[in-house]
Design a protein around this motif. Structure first.
Motif, PDB file in Angstrom:
ATOM      1  N   ASP A  51       0.870  -1.238   0.012  1.00  0.00           N
ATOM      2  CA  ASP A  51       0.210   0.066  -0.019  1.00  0.00           C
ATOM      3  C   ASP A  51       0.892   1.360   0.007  1.00  0.00           C
ATOM      4  O   ASP A  51       0.360   2.385  -0.352  1.00  0.00           O
ATOM      5  CB  ASP A  51      -0.838  -0.075   1.084  1.00  0.00           C
ATOM      6  CG  ASP A  51      -1.943  -0.988   1.061  1.00  0.00           C
ATOM      7  OD1 ASP A  51      -2.247  -1.418  -0.021  1.00  0.00           O
ATOM      8  OD2 ASP A  51      -2.560  -1.439   2.210  1.00  0.00           O
ATOM      9  N   GLU A 227       1.779   3.908   5.281  1.00  0.00           N
ATOM     10  CA  GLU A 227       1.901   3.976   4.185  1.00  0.00           C
ATOM     11  C   GLU A 227       1.476   5.564   3.622  1.00  0.00           C
ATOM     12  O   GLU A 227       2.074   5.890   2.205  1.00  0.00           O
ATOM     13  CB  GLU A 227       0.942   3.048   3.382  1.00  0.00           C
ATOM     14  CG  GLU A 227      -0.348   3.011   4.028  1.00  0.00           C
ATOM     15  CD  GLU A 227      -0.566   2.191   4.824  1.00  0.00           C
ATOM     16  OE1 GLU A 227      -1.895   1.512   4.854  1.00  0.00           O
ATOM     17  OE2 GLU A 227       0.029   1.841   5.953  1.00  0.00           O
ATOM     18  N   LYS A 228       0.282   6.056   3.924  1.00  0.00           N
ATOM     19  CA  LYS A 228       0.136   7.343   3.632  1.00  0.00           C
ATOM     20  C   LYS A 228       1.419   8.535   3.728  1.00  0.00           C
ATOM     21  O   LYS A 228       1.499   9.221   2.818  1.00  0.00           O
ATOM     22  CB  LYS A 228      -1.225   7.699   4.218  1.00  0.00           C
ATOM     23  CG  LYS A 228      -2.325   7.071   3.969  1.00  0.00           C
ATOM     24  CD  LYS A 228      -3.605   7.734   4.547  1.00  0.00           C
ATOM     25  CE  LYS A 228      -4.806   6.714   4.267  1.00  0.00           C
ATOM     26  NZ  LYS A 228      -5.919   7.186   4.837  1.00  0.00           N
ATOM     27  N   TRP A 229       1.737   8.287   4.918  1.00  0.00           N
ATOM     28  CA  TRP A 229       2.963   9.121   5.216  1.00  0.00           C
ATOM     29  C   TRP A 229       4.073   8.880   4.198  1.00  0.00           C
ATOM     30  O   TRP A 229       4.935  10.128   3.595  1.00  0.00           O
ATOM     31  CB  TRP A 229       3.446   8.946   6.695  1.00  0.00           C
ATOM     32  CG  TRP A 229       4.947   9.698   6.724  1.00  0.00           C
ATOM     33  CD1 TRP A 229       5.040  10.958   7.308  1.00  0.00           C
ATOM     34  CD2 TRP A 229       6.104   8.812   6.701  1.00  0.00           C
ATOM     35  NE1 TRP A 229       6.542  11.013   7.565  1.00  0.00           N
ATOM     36  CE2 TRP A 229       7.384   9.795   7.007  1.00  0.00           C
ATOM     37  CE3 TRP A 229       6.558   7.533   6.502  1.00  0.00           C
ATOM     38  CZ2 TRP A 229       8.556   9.341   7.016  1.00  0.00           C
ATOM     39  CZ3 TRP A 229       8.007   7.354   6.234  1.00  0.00           C
ATOM     40  CH2 TRP A 229       8.930   8.254   6.887  1.00  0.00           C
ATOM     41  N   LYS A 231       3.911   7.900   0.988  1.00  0.00           N
ATOM     42  CA  LYS A 231       3.499   8.461  -0.157  1.00  0.00           C
ATOM     43  C   LYS A 231       3.578   9.941  -0.229  1.00  0.00           C
ATOM     44  O   LYS A 231       4.098  10.576  -1.145  1.00  0.00           O
ATOM     45  CB  LYS A 231       1.986   8.023  -0.667  1.00  0.00           C
ATOM     46  CG  LYS A 231       2.023   6.410  -1.213  1.00  0.00           C
ATOM     47  CD  LYS A 231       0.654   6.118  -1.375  1.00  0.00           C
ATOM     48  CE  LYS A 231       0.655   4.903  -2.196  1.00  0.00           C
ATOM     49  NZ  LYS A 231      -0.746   4.577  -2.625  1.00  0.00           N
ATOM     50  N   LYS A 232       3.201  10.699   0.788  1.00  0.00           N
ATOM     51  CA  LYS A 232       3.176  12.040   0.855  1.00  0.00           C
ATOM     52  C   LYS A 232       4.605  12.554   0.728  1.00  0.00           C
ATOM     53  O   LYS A 232       4.745  13.734   0.593  1.00  0.00           O
ATOM     54  CB  LYS A 232       2.472  12.454   2.202  1.00  0.00           C
ATOM     55  CG  LYS A 232       0.886  12.354   2.100  1.00  0.00           C
ATOM     56  CD  LYS A 232       0.177  12.921   2.946  1.00  0.00           C
ATOM     57  CE  LYS A 232      -1.365  13.011   3.245  1.00  0.00           C
ATOM     58  NZ  LYS A 232      -1.911  13.512   4.373  1.00  0.00           N
TER      59      LYS A 232
END
Length: 424
Positions: A51, A227-229, A231-232
């Motif tokens: 992810d 996972e969001k961190w 990607k950012k």
């Protein structure tokens, strides 16, 4: 745009020594491993990495999570996890910097990836020139084991893993996955065409996952921060994470720089590498090591991520940017590159074994002023033939030649018409 970017992989980098185990733990080291062993099923680790969009940092850009997921649930044991520290791509030295900066970051990543595959044995395959790096890893692996992060029942869990350091005999082809596995087994390091893939039948016929040093270094940060961190961190929608770029050539500050995936090439050269040296003008660069294409000035502002380079017919590769100025003969530079590749071919298949010396001979004749226009079409044909080689070595080797013919044909013709190198 701000150039003050977060340092993730190089946050513990010191000017004159490696980060200690205590310093690594102070920055959050081994918390991810503890969380994984306490709260995660092994399949959850795979999904988290998938992810996050982590692509392999060794050059091929294969999704790391997908590689971990390709180990079948009923696959046999023992299973192996291998860290590729061979790093013999010319212009690439990021893995050496990572080992010398923060070795436990790599060790923790290997352990977590090992858990995600239920591997019992870990191996770091390292090039012989990196003897200091091999000693550092051996010493820090022993320290990690003493602290309970390696060995039997890690941190009181049911998971066990040991890691050893294996010194390569020293050939470029050993960086290719299947050739490296053959080398580890004491065989001649010739590549093997899958199937079966190493994740089904790798070392000694058992499931094996092999990834790059920088790839493993990312894993603990993904687990710890999400996972969001991850990607950012990138500046582009198609990117994820940071990238350790190696910059060499005609710049004022060559070195390793950790920057967001998707940072523009122009910013890397002008802001981080200090601009072109001695008032030189940018002519071209190899954006991802010696086996990528020359990138001309028209793409000077390209976003440096895997997809953006792919969109213009190039590759990010290892992220090793080799910069050439307006006074550099790119025919001569290509001769130098092909000499390396012709020497390092394993000799297994005809296109690579015979084709690279043939291309080298034609290029040398052109550089010496003995070239003919007919050589250009001969080079084009030979480059196409090398795409029929057994592995990716030959297509990568001719990438500089193909881009020389595409973008700098006038320079080749000038060598031929003048009957000498115009840069002499």
């Amino acid at each position: 745009m701000s150039t003050d970017y977060p340092q993730v992989l190089l946050q513990n980098r010191k000017p004159d020594r490696i980060a200690t185990l205590a310093e690594y733990r102070q920055s959050g080291g081994y918390r991810a491993l503890a969380d994984v062993l306490r709260d995660y099923a092994y399949k959850d680790v795979r999904q988290t990495i998938m992810d996050a969009g982590l692509l392999g940092r060794g050059g091929a850009a294969f999704p790391t999570g997908m590689k971990l997921m390709s180990i079948a649930e009923d696959a046999p044991f023992p299973r192996y996890i291998v860290c590729n520290a061979d790093e013999m791509e010319p212009g690439t030295f990021k893995d050496r910097v990572l080992i010398h900066a923060d070795p436990h970051q790599i060790i923790e990543g290997i352990i977590i990836a090992g858990y995600a595959t239920l591997a019992e044995k870990g191996i770091v395959f390292i090039r012989p020139e990196y003897e200091n790096g091999a000693r550092i890893l051996e010493r820090e692996i022993a320290l990690a084991k003493n602290e309970g992060f390696l060995g039997h029942n890690i941190l009181g869990s049911t998971y066990s893993l040991d890691i050893v350091v294996h010194r390569s005999a020293g050939r470029y082809i050993c960086g290719e996955v299947t050739a490296q596995l053959n080398a580890l087994m004491g065989k001649r390091p010739n590549p093997q065409q899958p199937p079966p893939y190493p994740t089904a039948k790798g070392l000694w016929g058992k499931p094996t996952v092999l990834s790059n040093v920088e790839t493993f270094a990312c894993i603990s940060h993904i687990i710890r921060n999400g996972e969001k961190w991850f990607k950012k961190l990138a500046l582009t929608e198609t990117g994820a994470g940071t990238k350790v770029f190696c910059i060499s050539g005609k710049v004022n500050r060559p070195g390793c720089y950790e920057l967001p995936m998707g940072v523009r090439l122009s910013e890397i050269i002008e802001d981080h590498a200090g601009g072109m040296r001695d008032g030189a003008q940018f002519k071209a660069c190899l954006p991802g090591g010696a086996s990528t294409c020359f990138l001309p000035k028209e793409h000077y502002d390209v976003e440096m991520d895997f997809q953006s380079l792919r969109d213009i017919g190039n590759r990010l590769g290892t992220g090793a940017i080799m910069v050439f100025d307006h006074k550099t003969c790119l025919v001569g530079a290509t001769v130098n590159l092909i000499e390396f590749f012709a020497r390092e071919s394993c000799g297994w298949c005809t296109p690579c074994r015979e084709g690279l010396p043939y291309i080298l001979d034609l290029l040398k004749r052109i550089e010496r002023g003995e070239g003919k226009e007919a050589y250009i079409s001969m080079l084009e044909r030979m480059c196409k033939y090398l795409w029929n080689a057994y592995c990716a070595f030959a297509p990568g080797a001719v990438s500089p030649v193909e881009s020389l013919l595409k973008y700098f044909r006038d320079e080749i013709l000038e060598h031929i018409s003048l009957r000498r190198c115009p840069f002499e």
